[in-house]
Write a protein that holds these residues in place. Structure first.
Motif, PDB file in Angstrom:
ATOM      1  N   THR A  49     -49.535  -1.498 -29.486  1.00  0.00           N
ATOM      2  CA  THR A  49     -51.022  -0.630 -29.174  1.00  0.00           C
ATOM      3  C   THR A  49     -51.703  -0.880 -30.674  1.00  0.00           C
ATOM      4  O   THR A  49     -51.150  -0.662 -31.736  1.00  0.00           O
ATOM      5  N   PHE A  50     -52.894  -1.330 -30.426  1.00  0.00           N
ATOM      6  CA  PHE A  50     -53.891  -1.303 -31.637  1.00  0.00           C
ATOM      7  C   PHE A  50     -54.728  -0.209 -31.428  1.00  0.00           C
ATOM      8  O   PHE A  50     -55.289  -0.193 -30.001  1.00  0.00           O
ATOM      9  N   SER A  51     -55.354   0.405 -32.405  1.00  0.00           N
ATOM     10  CA  SER A  51     -56.181   1.403 -32.313  1.00  0.00           C
ATOM     11  C   SER A  51     -57.003   1.067 -33.367  1.00  0.00           C
ATOM     12  O   SER A  51     -56.791   0.864 -34.750  1.00  0.00           O
ATOM     13  N   LEU A  52     -58.440   0.876 -33.130  1.00  0.00           N
ATOM     14  CA  LEU A  52     -59.544   0.598 -34.040  1.00  0.00           C
ATOM     15  C   LEU A  52     -60.304   1.955 -34.437  1.00  0.00           C
ATOM     16  O   LEU A  52     -60.814   2.789 -33.492  1.00  0.00           O
ATOM     17  N   ALA A  53     -60.189   2.328 -35.799  1.00  0.00           N
ATOM     18  CA  ALA A  53     -61.039   3.547 -36.346  1.00  0.00           C
ATOM     19  C   ALA A  53     -62.597   3.423 -36.402  1.00  0.00           C
ATOM     20  O   ALA A  53     -62.881   2.652 -37.353  1.00  0.00           O
ATOM     21  N   GLY A  81     -63.239   1.233 -39.514  1.00  0.00           N
ATOM     22  CA  GLY A  81     -63.091  -0.372 -39.386  1.00  0.00           C
ATOM     23  C   GLY A  81     -61.658  -0.764 -39.579  1.00  0.00           C
ATOM     24  O   GLY A  81     -61.365  -1.847 -39.289  1.00  0.00           O
ATOM     25  N   SER A  82     -60.609   0.412 -40.057  1.00  0.00           N
ATOM     26  CA  SER A  82     -59.190  -0.208 -40.077  1.00  0.00           C
ATOM     27  C   SER A  82     -58.646  -0.188 -38.520  1.00  0.00           C
ATOM     28  O   SER A  82     -59.349   0.415 -37.690  1.00  0.00           O
ATOM     29  N   ILE A  83     -57.482  -0.838 -38.393  1.00  0.00           N
ATOM     30  CA  ILE A  83     -56.559  -0.570 -37.237  1.00  0.00           C
ATOM     31  C   ILE A  83     -55.207  -0.185 -37.513  1.00  0.00           C
ATOM     32  O   ILE A  83     -54.637  -0.055 -38.558  1.00  0.00           O
ATOM     33  N   THR A  84     -54.697   0.553 -36.638  1.00  0.00           N
ATOM     34  CA  THR A  84     -53.144   0.833 -36.517  1.00  0.00           C
ATOM     35  C   THR A  84     -52.631   0.147 -35.374  1.00  0.00           C
ATOM     36  O   THR A  84     -53.260  -0.096 -34.474  1.00  0.00           O
ATOM     37  N   ILE A  85     -51.257  -0.209 -35.811  1.00  0.00           N
ATOM     38  CA  ILE A  85     -50.587  -1.036 -34.793  1.00  0.00           C
ATOM     39  C   ILE A  85     -49.230  -0.419 -34.622  1.00  0.00           C
ATOM     40  O   ILE A  85     -48.561  -0.186 -35.691  1.00  0.00           O
ATOM     41  N   HIS A  86     -48.773  -0.120 -33.346  1.00  0.00           N
ATOM     42  CA  HIS A  86     -47.349   0.297 -33.450  1.00  0.00           C
ATOM     43  C   HIS A  86     -46.683  -0.147 -32.011  1.00  0.00           C
ATOM     44  O   HIS A  86     -47.640  -0.736 -31.245  1.00  0.00           O
ATOM     45  N   ASN A  87     -45.327  -0.467 -32.054  1.00  0.00           N
ATOM     46  CA  ASN A  87     -44.994  -0.873 -30.813  1.00  0.00           C
ATOM     47  C   ASN A  87     -44.591   0.075 -29.873  1.00  0.00           C
ATOM     48  O   ASN A  87     -44.845   1.494 -29.996  1.00  0.00           O
ATOM     49  N   GLU A  88     -44.190  -0.245 -28.630  1.00  0.00           N
ATOM     50  CA  GLU A  88     -44.070   0.550 -27.505  1.00  0.00           C
ATOM     51  C   GLU A  88     -43.058   1.787 -27.655  1.00  0.00           C
ATOM     52  O   GLU A  88     -42.808   2.747 -26.868  1.00  0.00           O
TER      53      GLU A  88
END
Length: 121
Positions: free
Chosen positions: A36-40, A99-106
């Protein structure tokens, strides 16, 4: 996720994304590998409910028992799991600049608190 200022009840309960998704056997594959990618779009801070997570919770690729927040999945689509620091769970915050993103797996155990800010920051 967009949490309006002052929405202290805009909590996303602890969960693993895999708790919402079909299992590998249902999909007809050996295993799943998603993230999952989340854009701030604004600064994401502890005060306005940034992502919180349990480091290492993804390593064993184990789905923790999820239960509905309501009486059943018919009443509430939202699920929750137990996070217990007395049993070794460590909770970390993941603040992010606009403008940053966070990425985490399922399998990462994660959630977020409500927005305690009075105004949009």
């Amino acid at each position: 996720l967009n949490k309006r200022p002052g929405k202290t009840d805009a909590v996303f309960s602890w969960h693993q994304d895999m708790g919402y998704w079909p299992s590998a056997s249902v999909l007809g594959v050996k295993e799943t590998e998603t993230c999952t990618f989340s854009l701030a779009v604004d600064d994401s801070t502890e005060e306005n409910g940034c992502l919180r997570y349990v480091p290492g919770s993804h390593i064993d690729k184990k789905l923790r028992p999820h239960v509905p927040l309501g009486d059943s999945r018919d009443d509430s689509h939202a699920l929750t799991i137990e996070v217990d620091e007395s049993k070794g769970d460590i909770v970390k915050l993941a603040p992010a600049s606009r403008g940053s993103i966070t990425i985490h797996n399922e399998y990462v155990v994660h959630g977020s608190a409500g927005n305690n800010c009075k105004d949009r920051q």
